[in-house]
Design an enzyme around this catalytic site. Structure first.
Site, PDB file in Angstrom:
ATOM      1  N   TYR A 190       0.850  -1.194   0.000  1.00  0.00           N
ATOM      2  CA  TYR A 190       0.000   0.000   0.000  1.00  0.00           C
ATOM      3  C   TYR A 190       0.895   1.257   0.000  1.00  0.00           C
ATOM      4  CZ  TYR A 190      -3.535   3.426   1.288  1.00  0.00           C
ATOM      5  OH  TYR A 190      -4.364   4.537   1.285  1.00  0.00           O
ATOM      6  N   ASP A 202     -34.510   4.968  26.298  1.00  0.00           N
ATOM      7  CA  ASP A 202     -33.663   3.971  26.980  1.00  0.00           C
ATOM      8  C   ASP A 202     -34.500   2.873  27.628  1.00  0.00           C
ATOM      9  OD1 ASP A 202     -31.350   6.510  28.195  1.00  0.00           O
ATOM     10  OD2 ASP A 202     -31.366   5.312  26.353  1.00  0.00           O
ATOM     11  N   LYS A 229     -24.594  -0.963  20.545  1.00  0.00           N
ATOM     12  CA  LYS A 229     -24.673   0.489  20.711  1.00  0.00           C
ATOM     13  C   LYS A 229     -23.246   1.008  20.969  1.00  0.00           C
ATOM     14  CE  LYS A 229     -27.276   4.191  22.966  1.00  0.00           C
ATOM     15  NZ  LYS A 229     -26.101   5.015  23.324  1.00  0.00           N
ATOM     16  N   ARG A 241     -23.794  15.648  15.885  1.00  0.00           N
ATOM     17  CA  ARG A 241     -25.246  15.735  16.087  1.00  0.00           C
ATOM     18  C   ARG A 241     -25.624  17.108  16.657  1.00  0.00           C
ATOM     19  NH1 ARG A 241     -27.279  11.364  19.803  1.00  0.00           N
ATOM     20  NH2 ARG A 241     -28.224  10.267  18.064  1.00  0.00           N
TER      21      ARG A 241
HETATM   22  N1  LIG Z   1     -24.655   4.299  19.041  1.00  0.00           N
HETATM   23  C1  LIG Z   1     -25.096   3.412  18.153  1.00  0.00           C
HETATM   24  O1  LIG Z   1     -24.415   2.420  17.872  1.00  0.00           O
HETATM   25  C2  LIG Z   1     -26.414   3.648  17.478  1.00  0.00           C
HETATM   26  C3  LIG Z   1     -27.094   4.839  17.717  1.00  0.00           C
HETATM   27  C4  LIG Z   1     -28.325   5.061  17.091  1.00  0.00           C
HETATM   28  C5  LIG Z   1     -29.083   6.288  17.296  1.00  0.00           C
HETATM   29  O2  LIG Z   1     -28.649   7.206  18.033  1.00  0.00           O
HETATM   30  C6  LIG Z   1     -30.352   6.411  16.606  1.00  0.00           C
HETATM   31  C7  LIG Z   1     -31.142   7.556  16.751  1.00  0.00           C
HETATM   32  C8  LIG Z   1     -32.347   7.606  16.057  1.00  0.00           C
HETATM   33  F1  LIG Z   1     -33.131   8.673  16.210  1.00  0.00           F
HETATM   34  C9  LIG Z   1     -32.773   6.580  15.229  1.00  0.00           C
HETATM   35  C10 LIG Z   1     -31.981   5.443  15.082  1.00  0.00           C
HETATM   36  C11 LIG Z   1     -30.789   5.366  15.763  1.00  0.00           C
HETATM   37  O3  LIG Z   1     -30.017   4.238  15.593  1.00  0.00           O
HETATM   38  C12 LIG Z   1     -28.839   4.071  16.226  1.00  0.00           C
HETATM   39  N2  LIG Z   1     -28.184   2.918  16.003  1.00  0.00           N
HETATM   40  C13 LIG Z   1     -26.990   2.686  16.596  1.00  0.00           C
HETATM   41  N3  LIG Z   1     -26.367   1.490  16.324  1.00  0.00           N
END
Ligand SMILES: NC(=O)c1cc2c(=O)c3cc(F)ccc3oc2nc1N
Length: 330
Positions: A40, A89, A118, A139
């Protein structure tokens, strides 16, 4: 220089960019490099030399153009065309059962859930126009973010050009791998600098650098998980979206699974809880989403969050050495 060898040089530069961008895709997106770092580097230096000789042949999507040559005076504010919402949450299996009950009241359709890790980083939005990366932002408050294009361009996992000339916005999480976090803090500690409290703060601190060469030194990465204005992608579910993003050159997290019941979702969450400490990046939970986009639209949104998704949060891990907490001064 005659037109002939100008054309040959142009062709060689195009071929080098093509090869180098493909190698980056294999290395960062497929995690399956087909050439050694040395191969590379040899091609990269050949491209650098040719571009130095013929600067008018340099294009924005060249891998040599990832580090800006000027320190920014500050960050511009940018308006998100589509607001970047947050997730509701869940902290227990019961919260998930409640979520599932709410979903079942909001649609008659059979529901499939997709689960994604997440990633504990910094939410970012990337704009591509005809396949070219044109703008990146944080964001912020969900409506207005900060333009960090120059810093995002330094992240090798973010392609400067997609494999197809598509125009849409993609969203994801920028993060610092655990091993990079440890090395960075050791390095800072040796220099008598404050250490970062955790990888999320280290990523946020690295993305808010006005000098992109500092960002480039921080070995950041990204996982993309969402999109806006993406009709061109012609996908009908979250699962199809993630596959499409990966096909066109964008990095997605492979630990995603589809389930037909919230009970199976919970079993997956427990499985992830077991292997979380072994992952090379920090996660703070599992995101559960209704998979079909049509059903997502039917279920809809509250003012600040989608009703069709929820984030199960793991109990906080061992406390980090809280020394330096980075706040975004909006
Ligand atoms: N931190 C993350 O790995 C992660 C975060 C979000 C979001 O914050 C999120 C916020 C929305 F309004 C909608 C879908 C989302 O999907 C998401 N999907 C993820 N895998």
């Amino acid at each position: 220089m005659t037109t002939v060898d100008k054309e040959e040089t142009q062709n060689r530069i195009n071929a080098l960019k093509e090869k180098l961008n493909q190698f980056s895709y294999e290395y960062y997106v497929l995690d399956k490099p087909s050439v050694s770092d040395r191969e590379y580097d040899l091609l990269y230096h050949e491209l650098e030399k040719l571009e130095k000789k013929f600067p008018n042949l340099i294009t924005a999507d060249s891998p040599t153009q990832r580090i800006g040559d000027n320190v920014l005076p500050g960050f511009q504010k940018v308006q998100h065309d589509v607001p970047m919402l947050s997730l509701g949450d869940a902290f227990s299996q019961e919260d998930l059962l409640d979520f599932d009950q709410r979903i079942k009241k909001l649609t008659e359709k059979p529901v499939q859930y997709i689960c994604e890790l997440k990633i504990d980083g910094l939410a970012v939005s990337l704009h591509y126009e005809n396949g070219l990366f044109t703008r990146g932002a944080t964001r912020g408050d969900g409506t207005v973010g900060e333009d960090i294009t120059q810093n995002l361009r330094t992240i090798k996992a973010i392609p400067l050009r997609l494999k197809q000339p598509l125009s849409f916005e993609v969203r994801g999480e920028c993060y610092m791998p655990k091993d990079s976090f440890v090395k960075l803090n050791e390095d800072r500690d040796e220099k008598g600098l404050d250490v970062f409290a955790n990888p999320r703060n280290a990523a946020a601190g690295s993305m808010r650098q006005l000098d992109s060469s500092v960002t480039a030194s921080r070995n950041l990465s990204v996982f993309l998980y969402g999109a806006a204005n993406f009709a061109e992608l012609e996908v009908r579910s979250q699962s199809e979206l993630l596959t499409k993003l990966s096909e066109i050159g964008l990095r997605t997290n492979p630990e995603r699974r589809l389930f037909d019941s919230i009970e199976d979702v919970w079993a997956f969450i427990e499985e992830v809880g077991e292997k979380r400490s072994g992952l090379p990046y920090e996660i703070d939970g599992v995101v559960i989403k209704v998979n079909e986009f049509e059903t997502q639209e039917e279920i809809g949104y509250t003012v600040k969050a989608p009703r069709w998704a929820i984030a199960y949060k793991f109990p906080a891990e061992e406390a980090h050495t809280v020394v330096l907490d980075i706040e975004w001064t909006v």
